[in-house]
Write a protein that holds these residues in place. Structure first.
Motif, short mmCIF file in Angstrom:
data_model
loop_
_atom_site.label_atom_id
_atom_site.label_comp_id
_atom_site.label_asym_id
_atom_site.label_seq_id
_atom_site.Cartn_x
_atom_site.Cartn_y
_atom_site.Cartn_z
N UNK A 263 -17.04 -42.56 15.83
CA UNK A 263 -15.78 -42.94 15.21
C UNK A 263 -15.96 -43.22 13.73
N UNK A 264 -17.05 -43.90 13.42
CA UNK A 264 -17.24 -44.26 12.01
C UNK A 264 -17.61 -43.04 11.16
N UNK A 265 -18.15 -42.01 11.81
CA UNK A 265 -18.51 -40.80 11.07
C UNK A 265 -17.40 -39.76 11.12
N UNK A 266 -16.30 -40.13 11.73
CA UNK A 266 -15.19 -39.19 11.84
C UNK A 266 -15.45 -38.04 12.80
N UNK A 267 -16.38 -38.24 13.69
CA UNK A 267 -16.64 -37.22 14.71
C UNK A 267 -15.66 -37.44 15.85
N UNK A 268 -14.96 -36.42 16.22
CA UNK A 268 -13.89 -36.59 17.19
C UNK A 268 -14.43 -36.63 18.63
N UNK A 269 -14.06 -37.71 19.31
CA UNK A 269 -14.45 -37.88 20.72
C UNK A 269 -13.18 -37.79 21.54
N UNK A 270 -13.11 -36.96 22.57
CA UNK A 270 -14.20 -36.14 23.10
C UNK A 270 -14.20 -34.70 22.61
N UNK A 271 -13.37 -34.37 21.61
CA UNK A 271 -13.28 -32.96 21.24
C UNK A 271 -14.59 -32.39 20.73
N UNK A 272 -15.18 -33.10 19.76
CA UNK A 272 -16.46 -32.59 19.28
C UNK A 272 -17.58 -32.93 20.26
N UNK A 273 -17.52 -34.14 20.74
CA UNK A 273 -18.54 -34.52 21.73
C UNK A 273 -17.97 -35.52 22.71
N UNK A 274 -18.27 -35.30 23.96
CA UNK A 274 -17.83 -36.21 25.01
C UNK A 274 -18.95 -37.19 25.31
N UNK A 275 -18.56 -38.41 25.68
CA UNK A 275 -19.56 -39.45 25.91
C UNK A 275 -19.28 -40.15 27.23
N UNK A 276 -20.34 -40.39 27.99
CA UNK A 276 -20.15 -41.10 29.26
C UNK A 276 -21.31 -42.05 29.49
N UNK A 277 -21.01 -43.18 30.08
CA UNK A 277 -22.04 -44.19 30.27
C UNK A 277 -22.26 -44.52 31.73
N UNK A 278 -22.94 -45.63 31.93
CA UNK A 278 -23.24 -46.04 33.29
C UNK A 278 -23.27 -47.55 33.38
N UNK A 279 -22.61 -48.08 34.37
CA UNK A 279 -22.59 -49.47 34.79
C UNK A 279 -21.20 -50.09 34.78
N UNK A 280 -20.37 -49.68 33.80
CA UNK A 280 -19.05 -50.31 33.74
C UNK A 280 -19.14 -51.73 33.22
N UNK A 281 -19.91 -51.93 32.16
CA UNK A 281 -20.04 -53.26 31.56
C UNK A 281 -18.72 -53.63 30.85
N UNK A 282 -18.46 -54.92 30.74
CA UNK A 282 -17.22 -55.36 30.11
C UNK A 282 -17.05 -54.81 28.69
N UNK A 283 -18.15 -54.60 28.00
CA UNK A 283 -17.98 -54.17 26.61
C UNK A 283 -17.29 -52.82 26.49
N UNK A 284 -17.35 -52.01 27.53
CA UNK A 284 -16.68 -50.71 27.43
C UNK A 284 -15.16 -50.88 27.35
N UNK A 285 -14.68 -52.00 27.87
CA UNK A 285 -13.23 -52.21 27.86
C UNK A 285 -12.71 -52.58 26.48
#
Lengths: 338, 338
Positions: A263-285
DNA sequence: ATTCGAATTGACAGCGCTGTCAATTTGCGT
DNA sequence: ACGCAAATTGACAGCGCTGTCAATTCGAAT
């Protein structure tokens, strides 16, 4: 001299003119105690402010009200959450938790197993199925419940309870392919010392290959997982592999760092790159956009561990339908980053 | 039947034809044991795979190798970090940690104190100086080290070790005023159940008043601190108090959430609003801009707690210069958000 | 009343180890 | 070789509680 020492059963027994064993029974809420007796003893207990010496009780009864718990780390929030779940159940009972932290080191874990077993705990919970042969030996000889937690893909010594990390890898592979990504990468941390993350990644890679979209790049970093590391690793991938259009991370803080980086580099998510994590930690919200991740029931694993334990110890001998091996559900949270 | 039970001192003693007490001495590394004897016993120990029963030892010697630790929460990463520090020191020794979680509830804490003391621990560490009178009583009667940790602004029952939260509030007030902010607000969480956060806020407010810039607005939220909450509370303040030009948060995850909120809304930080946090959590390092915060030595507090404990128990009787009350240093990290 | 089983209470012997103090052995100077 | 102090080992009695089984009391049925 007695006056300064903690009162004992004997003191209580003397005070109300009954035998020690009767006081013991009242303290433990044993059956077959008359109401009159119970009241008399309880008032004496109160008067003396008597508290049983649990060490003596444990020695005599040959089992302590201690649950030994070995976790690999305290810096990864997943484990404190499990401990919290365990404690939430145990705190209503007479059981207490004795803690060991293995730091992902099997030798250290083995030392902890030996040490903790020497306290004659009523049970032991340890993260994962991988142990040194010495630790496995000691655990299988242990006569009380042994619970291997956090994982579901393995053969328990006694009982196991956790999530299937292979299933997680499988799920995410399917999700990313379904969403149409072609060049998929993976970012790990901790040098993959947690064997669970290896299982997850391998399942991910295998399923990707089956679906005809084999993994394009894989970075396993040495450091602990953190937002900062996610940021760095993401930058590293985008530099070295510009063709990558989706990344699966070993943990949510990595994906959060990566997302903020993009986001800070102006890279478009998910168009330029998609991102996925694991665990479902509160910080993702709290991220600027909802993050795709797989939610693991951490607190619930703790709760279930404690309940399984209680079930086994208070156990109506080889009882309830609870299976020896419990796999808890994972949930894919489809966010805006894929 | 003996063959299945764990071997005891007696078994070892029989095997090598010495008395039990001698074996006991070898196991504990007592002095005045001949080299020959030590070797003989050690080989028998190995042969039988003997491990002492710590409960029996604890009962006989009247002190267990257990350190009771009561923390208020496991969901706030500060406490796992302290536990990690404690464990890192204790793991090299024969001591183990027994855990209690009070959930910021003094009644619950009191129950935990009573329960944990009934294990005759070698010491007890508990977060904060505030306890029910029953708990205070029990702690002051306890003959082993009692350590009140995390805070430095209070009068210890026995020993204390932590950071000064008043100093933190004071520091941040001076910093914000120095930077020229005029309308300063405060955002708290957990309904301020941690008394430490109250001390910090009060000191903050007092110092601001002294400097002629009294607090403009204060929001104390009921929920646990989280990035999401920081986001919400920040939005809430900017709506209700558009004049506010600086905010101090009770915890770093709040400030992180607020920062992301501002960035995503195009609100300029620190020009439109300055943001500052507390704790120096790793997540602040991964934010798009460096966050101003006060770094607390959490792991180090754990280490210091364990070292103080060891010092007192192995204690060369009323020894070393270590003071009864140890205040650990805070560090203001001046970032780009103020 | 009497009897018999159930309910209630108690005596006793440890659980496996350590503190204390006594007994024995060792080493050393003369 | 002798004497004495130091070094080494052991006997014994618990630590404070519980398991086991025996003794006592109680209640209801006869």
């Amino acid at each position: 001299m007695r006056s300064f020492a903690r009162p004992t059963l004997k003191d209580v027994a003397h005070l109300c003119g009954v035998s020690e064993i009767t006081v013991s029974r009242v303290m433990r809420g044993a059956p077959n105690i008359s109401e009159k007796m119970r009241l008399k003893v309880e008032s004496a207990v109160e008067q003396l402010n008597y508290a049983p010496n649990r060490l003596a009780g444990a020695l005599a009864s040959r089992t302590s009200d201690l649950l030994a718990v070995i976790v690999p780390s305290m810096t990864h929030s997943v484990f404190p959450e499990v401990l919290d779940g365990i404690d939430s159940v145990l705190s209503q009972t007479r059981y207490r938790t004795v803690l060991g932290i293995s730091h992902y080191d099997l030798e250290h874990e083995a030392a902890l197993v030996h040490d903790l077993l020497s306290w004659n705990p009523a049970g032991i919970a340890v993260a994962g199925f991988e142990h040194t042969s010495g630790a496995s030996d000691a655990l299988s000889k242990f006569e009380n419940p042994v619970m291997e937690i956090m994982d579901a893909d393995g053969d328990p010594i006694d009982l196991s309870l956790g999530v299937s990390h292979s299933q997680a890898g499988h799920m995410m592979a399917e999700h990313l392919v379904e969403r149409g990504y072609e060049n998929i990468g993976y970012i790990g941390a901790w040098n993959e010392r947690p064997s669970r993350s290896v299982k997850r990644r391998i399942a991910f890679e295998n399923r990707l290959a089956e679906l005809g979209k084999p993994l394009r790049c894989r970075i396993i970093r040495e450091e602990d997982s953190s937002m900062l590391l996610g940021r760095e690793a993401c930058a590293q991938v985008m530099e070295a592999h510009p063709e990558v259009d989706a990344l699966f991370f070993a943990n949510d803080d990595l994906v959060a760092g990566a997302l903020l980086y993009c986001l800070s580099k102006g890279i478009s998510v998910p168009d330029q790159i998609a991102l996925a994590g694991f665990n479902g930690l509160p910080l993702t919200e709290a991220m600027p956009m909802k993050v795709t991740t797989i939610k693991t029931p951490r607190y619930e694993m703790g709760v279930a561990t404690a309940e399984l334990f209680l079930d086994k110890v208070s156990g109506s001998t080889e009882n309830t339908g609870l299976s020896r091996k419990l796999s808890m559900p994972l949930e894919l949270l489809h966010g805006e980053t894929t």
